[in-house]
Design a protein around this motif. Structure first.
Motif, short mmCIF file in Angstrom:
data_model
loop_
_atom_site.label_atom_id
_atom_site.label_comp_id
_atom_site.label_asym_id
_atom_site.label_seq_id
_atom_site.Cartn_x
_atom_site.Cartn_y
_atom_site.Cartn_z
N VAL A 1 0.56 -1.26 -0.11
CA VAL A 1 -0.30 0.05 -0.06
C VAL A 1 0.42 1.61 0.35
O VAL A 1 0.64 2.62 -0.26
N LYS A 2 1.36 1.15 1.08
CA LYS A 2 2.67 2.70 0.46
C LYS A 2 3.68 2.44 -0.78
O LYS A 2 3.73 3.43 -0.72
N LYS B 1 1.75 2.41 -3.43
CA LYS B 1 1.00 2.70 -4.40
C LYS B 1 1.33 4.66 -4.34
O LYS B 1 1.16 5.66 -5.20
N TYR B 2 2.05 5.31 -2.78
CA TYR B 2 1.70 6.16 -3.18
C TYR B 2 3.55 6.64 -3.51
O TYR B 2 3.41 7.76 -4.12
N LYS B 3 4.32 6.08 -4.38
CA LYS B 3 5.24 5.85 -5.09
C LYS B 3 4.48 5.95 -6.38
O LYS B 3 6.30 5.43 -7.21
N GLN B 4 3.69 5.01 -6.44
CA GLN B 4 3.46 5.23 -7.93
C GLN B 4 4.48 4.13 -8.65
O GLN B 4 4.53 3.32 -9.92
N ASP C 1 -0.68 0.01 -8.83
CA ASP C 1 -1.91 0.82 -9.15
C ASP C 1 -2.49 0.53 -8.78
O ASP C 1 -3.22 1.35 -7.61
N GLU D 1 10.69 -2.14 -5.79
CA GLU D 1 11.19 -0.83 -6.60
C GLU D 1 12.54 0.02 -7.26
O GLU D 1 12.28 0.04 -8.35
#
Length: 371
Positions: A39-40, A42-45, A48, A225
């Motif tokens: 979920v974290k 998602k904020y870093k794209q 999706d 990442e």
């Protein structure tokens, strides 16, 4: 004991930067830490969308009176993700193929799901990963945490691997933590509850699961990442010896009174309540039988107990029961439970023993192993 081995890491070139659509299979608190890391991202794209898949709710407790969902369901709701999908059989998992197409799923991630993801589903997506709480190939199987504690290993760790189409924990290793001292993990500060519900896990298991959950979540995030899962060159070889960690059975919780008090306490804190048996004969001409007695809580007695048969118990005071164990040790009972009865204090247990065992065998103050 695990040797301290430096793990080779090769970082892949970035082949794609498109955010991932994830189909996530999970069940318990360990998998919840992995989901939190996703979920974290998602904020870093990096990600999706995430669709959680869990096992169906099960009836449990006395007389199967409580319907309990896997912990990951509550956590997915806390994170405000879409309603988890429940699957149990291969057929139900294969039916997710249409969802993989409609939602353009890029990756399946399975963490402590407890079922083999069928190859027919894995083949529908470009990538698949699994987070496993051991230094693979050591402790392949469903209970690596429990076997780490029961065997009193000095080191443990976490592995991120691909999903194997036909076997548990035989995928290619993508990333692996360094060996982590078990004593340091167990001595770490308690973490705030990740899931807003009663925690019924044994204390040692809960501590190790949470600490490795953090390690596993961070390791998974690092793999996603840096996109090391895209490059076959990034797959690494492990130097650990292969071993198997089978699921914990009811028999694993049966007490052997020849074990030391410390070993029994380790088993209690790893597996939860242990059990033994008391001989019963309600009428003088009735056949002897064995009734199960659950031991819910006890302390190790520091003083040495000698010249006493292992399994023998005595009522020191009205509120305490001492049981002799192997190696001249003993335990002090705090909570126990006679078969088909409620959990009791030692005083309550001893007071009701004649009615439950018969007057003759109530005086036979010894617990036995199943025969």
């Amino acid at each position: 004991m695990l040797p301290f081995i430096s793990v080779r890491r090769v970082y892949a070139r970035k082949l794609s930067t498109k955010p991932l659509n994830i189909l996530f299979f999970g069940s318990d608190e360990f998998s919840a830490y992995a989901l939190r890391s996703l979920v974290k991202l998602k904020y870093k794209q990096v990600i999706d969308s995430i669709q959680v898949v869990s096992r169906p709710p099960k009836w449990c407790g006395r007389k199967k009176s409580v319907l309990k969902s896997p912990e990951i369901v509550q956590y997915a709701q806390d994170l405000r993700l879409d309603q988890p999908i429940h699957v149990d059989s291969n057929e139900e998992m294969l039916q997710l193929s249409s969802l993989c197409e409609s939602q353009k799923i890029d990756m399946i991630i399975a963490v402590s799901f407890g079922k083999l993801i069928p190859n027919g589903l894995i083949g529908r997506v470009p990538y698949s990963l699994n987070v496993h709480p051991s230094l693979l190939p050591r402790y392949r199987g469903s209970a690596p945490l429990q076997h780490t504690l029961l065997n009193q290993d000095q080191y443990t760790g976490v592995t991120v691997q691909t999903l194997h189409p036909t076997k548990f924990d035989h995928g290619s290793i993508v990333a692996q933590s360094d060996p982590l001292p078990v004593s340091d993990l167990l001595a770490s500060r308690p973490l705030p509850p990740l899931i807003n519900q009663e925690d019924t896990r044994p204390p040692k298991l809960a501590k190790l699961m949470d600490q490795l959950g953090i390690v596993g979540g961070n390791l998974l995030a690092d793999v996603l990442e840096k996109r090391t899962y895209q490059d076959p060159v990034s797959h690494i070889e492990s130097n650990y010896e292969p071993s198997y960690a089978p699921r914990i059975k009811t028999e694993d919780k049966m007490i052997n009174w020849n074990d030391s008090a410390t070993d029994l306490l380790n088993r209690l804190q790893t597996l939860g309540p242990l059990y033994t048996f008391k001989r019963v004969q309600l009428k003088s001409k009735s056949p002897l039988s064995l009734k199960r007695v659950l031991i819910h809580d006890f302390d190790v007695i520091e003083r040495v107990i000698s010249n006493q048969t292992c399994g023998t118990f005595t009522q020191d005071n009205h509120d305490s029961i001492t049981i002799a164990c192997g190696r001249n040790t003993a335990i002090l009972i705090k909570k126990l439970q006679f078969e088909a009865c409620a959990i009791e204090t030692p005083e309550q247990f001893m007071k009701k023993l004649p009615k439950r065992c018969g007057k003759t065998l109530a005086n036979e103050l010894v617990f036995v192993n199943e025969t």
